[in-house]
Design a protein around this motif. Structure first.
Motif, PDB file in Angstrom:
ATOM      1  N   ILE A 427       0.856  -1.187   0.000  1.00 20.39           N
ATOM      2  CA  ILE A 427       0.000   0.000   0.000  1.00 20.39           C
ATOM      3  C   ILE A 427       0.895   1.242   0.000  1.00 20.39           C
ATOM      4  CG2 ILE A 427      -1.782   1.250   1.284  1.00 20.39           C
ATOM      5  CD1 ILE A 427      -2.440  -1.498   2.634  1.00 20.39           C
ATOM      6  N   VAL A 428       0.591   2.183  -0.866  1.00 11.14           N
ATOM      7  CA  VAL A 428       1.326   3.452  -0.880  1.00 11.14           C
ATOM      8  C   VAL A 428       0.374   4.523  -0.348  1.00 11.14           C
ATOM      9  CG1 VAL A 428       2.619   5.112  -2.245  1.00 11.14           C
ATOM     10  CG2 VAL A 428       2.682   2.689  -2.858  1.00 11.14           C
ATOM     11  N   ARG A 429       0.595   4.929   0.890  1.00 11.48           N
ATOM     12  CA  ARG A 429      -0.277   5.903   1.557  1.00 11.48           C
ATOM     13  C   ARG A 429       0.469   7.220   1.719  1.00 11.48           C
ATOM     14  NH1 ARG A 429      -1.440   8.246   6.410  1.00 11.48           N
ATOM     15  NH2 ARG A 429      -3.683   8.538   6.872  1.00 11.48           N
ATOM     16  N   GLY A 430       0.036   8.199   0.953  1.00  7.42           N
ATOM     17  CA  GLY A 430       0.666   9.514   1.057  1.00  7.42           C
ATOM     18  C   GLY A 430       2.153   9.494   0.785  1.00  7.42           C
ATOM     19  N   GLY A 431       2.585   8.612  -0.113  1.00  9.89           N
ATOM     20  CA  GLY A 431       4.002   8.512  -0.462  1.00  9.89           C
ATOM     21  C   GLY A 431       4.793   7.548   0.387  1.00  9.89           C
ATOM     22  N   TYR A 432       4.182   7.000   1.432  1.00 10.92           N
ATOM     23  CA  TYR A 432       4.856   6.023   2.301  1.00 10.92           C
ATOM     24  C   TYR A 432       4.456   4.596   1.900  1.00 10.92           C
ATOM     25  CZ  TYR A 432       6.185   9.762   5.530  1.00 10.92           C
ATOM     26  OH  TYR A 432       6.727  10.895   6.102  1.00 10.92           O
ATOM     27  N   ALA A 448      -8.853  -9.243  21.055  1.00 12.33           N
ATOM     28  CA  ALA A 448     -10.172  -9.346  20.420  1.00 12.33           C
ATOM     29  C   ALA A 448     -10.086  -9.711  18.945  1.00 12.33           C
ATOM     30  CB  ALA A 448     -10.941  -8.032  20.579  1.00 12.33           C
ATOM     31  N   VAL A 449      -8.856  -9.818  18.410  1.00 10.30           N
ATOM     32  CA  VAL A 449      -8.666 -10.113  16.985  1.00 10.30           C
ATOM     33  C   VAL A 449      -8.251 -11.569  16.807  1.00 10.30           C
ATOM     34  CG1 VAL A 449      -7.345  -9.556  14.907  1.00 10.30           C
ATOM     35  CG2 VAL A 449      -8.075  -7.729  16.470  1.00 10.30           C
ATOM     36  N   SER A 450      -9.060 -12.318  16.082  1.00 11.40           N
ATOM     37  CA  SER A 450      -8.743 -13.719  15.816  1.00 11.40           C
ATOM     38  C   SER A 450      -8.028 -13.879  14.476  1.00 11.40           C
ATOM     39  CB  SER A 450     -10.025 -14.558  15.822  1.00 11.40           C
ATOM     40  OG  SER A 450      -9.749 -15.912  15.542  1.00 11.40           O
ATOM     41  N   LEU A 451      -8.483 -13.158  13.456  1.00 10.23           N
ATOM     42  CA  LEU A 451      -7.881 -13.229  12.125  1.00 10.23           C
ATOM     43  C   LEU A 451      -8.102 -11.884  11.462  1.00 10.23           C
ATOM     44  CD1 LEU A 451      -6.434 -15.394  10.378  1.00 10.23           C
ATOM     45  CD2 LEU A 451      -8.640 -15.864   9.305  1.00 10.23           C
ATOM     46  N   VAL A 452      -7.155 -11.485  10.603  1.00  8.41           N
ATOM     47  CA  VAL A 452      -7.261 -10.158  10.003  1.00  8.41           C
ATOM     48  C   VAL A 452      -6.609 -10.143   8.625  1.00  8.41           C
ATOM     49  CG1 VAL A 452      -5.118  -9.368  11.108  1.00  8.41           C
ATOM     50  CG2 VAL A 452      -6.825  -7.676  10.380  1.00  8.41           C
ATOM     51  N   ALA A 453      -7.146  -9.314   7.742  1.00  6.16           N
ATOM     52  CA  ALA A 453      -6.536  -9.062   6.434  1.00  6.16           C
ATOM     53  C   ALA A 453      -6.554  -7.559   6.204  1.00  6.16           C
ATOM     54  CB  ALA A 453      -7.306  -9.779   5.334  1.00  6.16           C
ATOM     55  N   VAL A 454      -5.428  -7.013   5.785  1.00  3.21           N
ATOM     56  CA  VAL A 454      -5.281  -5.570   5.576  1.00  3.21           C
ATOM     57  C   VAL A 454      -5.083  -5.297   4.091  1.00  3.21           C
ATOM     58  CG1 VAL A 454      -3.788  -3.575   6.006  1.00  3.21           C
ATOM     59  CG2 VAL A 454      -4.402  -5.115   7.889  1.00  3.21           C
ATOM     60  N   VAL A 455      -5.835  -4.336   3.564  1.00  4.93           N
ATOM     61  CA  VAL A 455      -5.730  -3.974   2.148  1.00  4.93           C
ATOM     62  C   VAL A 455      -5.725  -2.457   2.023  1.00  4.93           C
ATOM     63  CG1 VAL A 455      -6.969  -6.065   1.442  1.00  4.93           C
ATOM     64  CG2 VAL A 455      -8.237  -3.927   1.730  1.00  4.93           C
ATOM     65  N   GLY A 456      -5.355  -2.002   0.832  1.00  5.77           N
ATOM     66  CA  GLY A 456      -5.429  -0.586   0.520  1.00  5.77           C
ATOM     67  C   GLY A 456      -6.724  -0.271  -0.216  1.00  5.77           C
ATOM     68  N   VAL A 457      -7.339   0.839   0.149  1.00  6.89           N
ATOM     69  CA  VAL A 457      -8.564   1.284  -0.529  1.00  6.89           C
ATOM     70  C   VAL A 457      -8.320   2.699  -1.069  1.00  6.89           C
ATOM     71  CG1 VAL A 457     -10.092  -0.176   0.841  1.00  6.89           C
ATOM     72  CG2 VAL A 457      -9.550   2.124   1.654  1.00  6.89           C
ATOM     73  N   PRO A 458      -8.974   3.058  -2.169  1.00 14.64           N
ATOM     74  CA  PRO A 458      -8.722   4.373  -2.794  1.00 14.64           C
ATOM     75  C   PRO A 458      -9.014   5.543  -1.845  1.00 14.64           C
ATOM     76  CG  PRO A 458      -9.971   2.943  -4.267  1.00 14.64           C
ATOM     77  CD  PRO A 458      -9.937   2.254  -2.939  1.00 14.64           C
ATOM     78  N   HIS A 459      -8.176   6.581  -1.956  1.00 13.30           N
ATOM     79  CA  HIS A 459      -8.357   7.791  -1.152  1.00 13.30           C
ATOM     80  C   HIS A 459      -7.995   8.989  -2.024  1.00 13.30           C
ATOM     81  CE1 HIS A 459      -7.646  10.862   1.957  1.00 13.30           C
ATOM     82  NE2 HIS A 459      -8.407  10.112   2.751  1.00 13.30           N
ATOM     83  N   LEU A 462      -4.694  10.910  -0.359  1.00 13.31           N
ATOM     84  CA  LEU A 462      -3.511  10.109  -0.042  1.00 13.31           C
ATOM     85  C   LEU A 462      -3.181   9.057  -1.087  1.00 13.31           C
ATOM     86  CD1 LEU A 462      -4.317   9.582   3.741  1.00 13.31           C
ATOM     87  CD2 LEU A 462      -2.589  11.129   2.789  1.00 13.31           C
ATOM     88  N   GLY A 463      -4.084   8.850  -2.017  1.00 10.96           N
ATOM     89  CA  GLY A 463      -3.886   7.786  -3.004  1.00 10.96           C
ATOM     90  C   GLY A 463      -4.497   6.485  -2.521  1.00 10.96           C
ATOM     91  N   GLU A 464      -4.028   6.014  -1.347  1.00 11.99           N
ATOM     92  CA  GLU A 464      -4.594   4.815  -0.735  1.00 11.99           C
ATOM     93  C   GLU A 464      -4.725   5.026   0.767  1.00 11.99           C
ATOM     94  OE1 GLU A 464      -3.603   0.654  -2.670  1.00 11.99           O
ATOM     95  OE2 GLU A 464      -1.748   1.789  -2.482  1.00 11.99           O
ATOM     96  N   LEU A 519     -11.562  -8.474  -1.169  1.00 11.08           N
ATOM     97  CA  LEU A 519     -11.807  -7.481  -0.125  1.00 11.08           C
ATOM     98  C   LEU A 519     -11.591  -6.065  -0.628  1.00 11.08           C
ATOM     99  CD1 LEU A 519      -9.986  -9.264   2.840  1.00 11.08           C
ATOM    100  CD2 LEU A 519     -12.451  -9.155   2.432  1.00 11.08           C
ATOM    101  N   ARG A 520     -10.838  -5.937  -1.724  1.00 13.21           N
ATOM    102  CA  ARG A 520     -10.583  -4.608  -2.258  1.00 13.21           C
ATOM    103  C   ARG A 520     -11.800  -4.110  -3.026  1.00 13.21           C
ATOM    104  NH1 ARG A 520      -5.700  -7.369  -3.789  1.00 13.21           N
ATOM    105  NH2 ARG A 520      -3.987  -6.807  -2.398  1.00 13.21           N
ATOM    106  N   PRO A 521     -12.097  -2.821  -2.962  1.00 10.68           N
ATOM    107  CA  PRO A 521     -13.245  -2.280  -3.701  1.00 10.68           C
ATOM    108  C   PRO A 521     -13.024  -2.352  -5.202  1.00 10.68           C
ATOM    109  CG  PRO A 521     -11.939  -0.502  -2.728  1.00 10.68           C
ATOM    110  CD  PRO A 521     -11.395  -1.790  -2.168  1.00 10.68           C
ATOM    111  N   GLY A 522     -14.086  -2.597  -5.921  1.00 11.27           N
ATOM    112  CA  GLY A 522     -14.006  -2.633  -7.383  1.00 11.27           C
ATOM    113  C   GLY A 522     -13.416  -3.888  -7.908  1.00 11.27           C
TER     114      GLY A 522
END
Length: 522
Positions: A427-432, A448-459, A462-464, A519-522
């Protein structure tokens, strides 16, 4: 040409000659010896040759984890043909694509379960697939669906064949198996793997974990159409003359019960399987820790990064060390592994295996310093010939003589590799640059977290933006704002997720790998 003779079916041939009466496969109440599997595979090879299948032609195979998978797999190889294993969850349109793209001359299909999509294809749909002139239905426990009336069954097809067959001579660098990649971008591509690729990779098991005094018993719940289960369990198991306990559909309860009932000594799975077994109710499953681990001495994880919380939790509960490895369909698949006889480093996927080299490079294919992240590239006996019918994609993937994995990682001072993410998942968030796995590892430490997935979504600005999809721990209660605030206290401002969505489960493919693209939009 390296020259004849090397054929991947040697694993079955040699084991059937040396231990013909040993049980090769168990599925439910059914069991088959090496001698029986060899006879059936030999009859199939003879029938394929009689039907006009020539050396080098491709034969597609759709079959769950049943005894008929190794029978068909080694039978196709003995005929000198190329196995094209297909995901059993493919829809009719996708099956047609794979048959056409691989130019399959025959299709061996298990259509005995009405909920399997290949049963929806029907004979008419099959006939429309170009160049595929032979279809055979593998044995089923129920009557074949009506769309396949008139299609020969396995036993009809092999009825006139003798119980022995002289394996067709193949060269070490001839294609043995074509494995289709998951196709996260564009259409799936077929990776051509040679007899040498597959034989050498399966034989690595001797170095990766110890050989017991007696033969091993493998629990096979990883799908055999996938490279992980195919090489690390079926081919390695047949090479080591072990017994394969087949589980067509994974549930933690079924897996634990089979491990106790059959005295399983080797288990290999993807992280979500370990997570499920770690959270299973042993009393409800009717098993005990002692029963499950009575013979269990090797636990292998691959296919995706294993969260440290799951690794340490499983090892503490079951008392068995998990050995993490890394590979891809294009590398047969094993490229690196934490060996049993060398120091293991939890969180890493180990050093390169015998005969394989691993580097980490920048965008210009230059080596990066130790500890610095870059793209993982691989060279060795395990690397594919190329992508079937795609010279440009092959040239791009194998540029400079190294296979470019598309995975991000780093090497430590001892040559142990750590995979941090996919290049395309970054994920490129604000250049990072933000690597989802790093964020996931932190979130997994929250009770409280058993399983997790992290993705980038349009912004817009910030770009993502960073979004976390969370499966809560059983009985736990946490609000999205609360979890976001906690995450902010645990990591740099540009890394923590600003959006959290709770789900009952995460989308997964047939191997148990989380499908972030859904999980990503679109």
């Amino acid at each position: 040409m390296i020259g004849p003779m090397l054929n991947l079916s040697v694993f079955l041939d040699d084991s059937a000659r040396e231990v013909p009466d040993r049980t090769a496969v168990i599925r439910g109440e059914a069991s088959y010896t090496y001698g029986q599997v060899h006879t059936l595979a030999s009859q199939l090879a003879g029938a394929l040759v009689a039907a006009g299948i020539e050396p080098g032609q491709r034969v597609a195979l759709s079959c769950p984890n049943l005894e008929w998978f190794p029978v068909a797999y080694y039978g196709i190889l003995k005929a000198g043909a190329v196995v094209v294993p297909l995901n059993v969850l493919l829809k009719p349109r996708e099956i047609a694509y794979h048959l056409e793209d691989s130019q399959a001359s025959a299709y061996l299909c298990f259509a005995g379960l009405p909920d399997l999509p290949m049963g929806q294809m029907g004979y008419e749909g099959f006939q429309q697939a170009s160049g595929c002139h032979t279809m055979v239905l593998l044995p089923a426990d129920i009557t074949a669906p009506s769309p396949f009336e008139g299609v020969p069954t396995f036993f009809d097809f092999v009825a006139d064949q003798p119980p022995t067959f002289d394996t067709v001579a193949t060269n070490a660098d001839d294609t043995a198996v074509i494995l289709y990649t998951s196709g996260t971008t564009g259409q799936p591509k077929g990776a051509e793997l040679t007899h040498a690729n597959m034989v050498l990779n399966a034989r690595l098991a001797e170095q990766l974990y110890p050989v017991p005094e007696d033969h091993d018993t493998f629990l096979v719940t990883l799908p055999l159409f996938h490279s992980f289960g195919q090489t690390c369990l079926m081919n390695s198991g047949f090479y080591k003359q072990g017994t394969l306990v087949l589980l067509p559909r994974f549930t933690p309860t079924d897996a634990l019960q089979l491990m106790q009932t059959h005295g399983v000594s080797v288990f290999a799975g993807v992280p979500t399987m370990y997570w499920a077994m770690l959270n299973a109710d042993l009393g409800e499953a009717g098993v005990t820790i002692e029963g499950v681990t009575a013979r269990l001495r090797v636990a292998i994880s691959g296919g995706a990064a294993l969260p440290m919380e799951v690794l340490t939790g499983f090892q503490e509960r079951f008392g068995v060390k998990i050995l993490e490895g890394y590979g891809l369909s294009e590398t047969s698949p094993v490229a690196t592994f934490n060996r049993y006889d060398k120091p293991t480093k939890p969180g890493t996927v180990g050093p390169a295996v015998w005969g394989v080299r691993v580097r980490v490079v920048d965008s210009e294919d230059r080596d990066v310093p130790t500890g610095e992240q870059g793209e993982v590239v691989i060279k060795g006996h395990n690397v594919m010939k190329g992508y079937l019918g795609r010279p440009e994609a092959t040239a791009e993937a194998l540029r400079g003589g190294w296979f470019h994995t598309g995975d991000v990682g780093f090497l430590d001072e001892d040559g142990y590799l750590t995979i941090t993410d996919r290049v395309k998942d970054m994920i490129v968030r604000g250049g990072y640059n933000v690597y989802p796995r790093e964020v996931e590892e932190v979130l997994m430490t929250h009770p409280a977290v058993s399983l997790v997935a992290v993705v980038g979504v349009p912004h817009d600005r910030l770009g993502e933006e960073i979004k976390a999809f969370v499966v809560p721990s059983e009985g736990a209660s946490v609000e999205a704002d609360e979890l976001i605030a906690w995450a902010k206290s645990q990591m740099a401002d540009y890394k923590y997720p600003r959006q959290v969505e709770f789900l009952d489960e995460l989308p997964m493919n047939a191997t148990g790998k989380i499908l972030k693209r859904e999980l990503r939009p679109g």
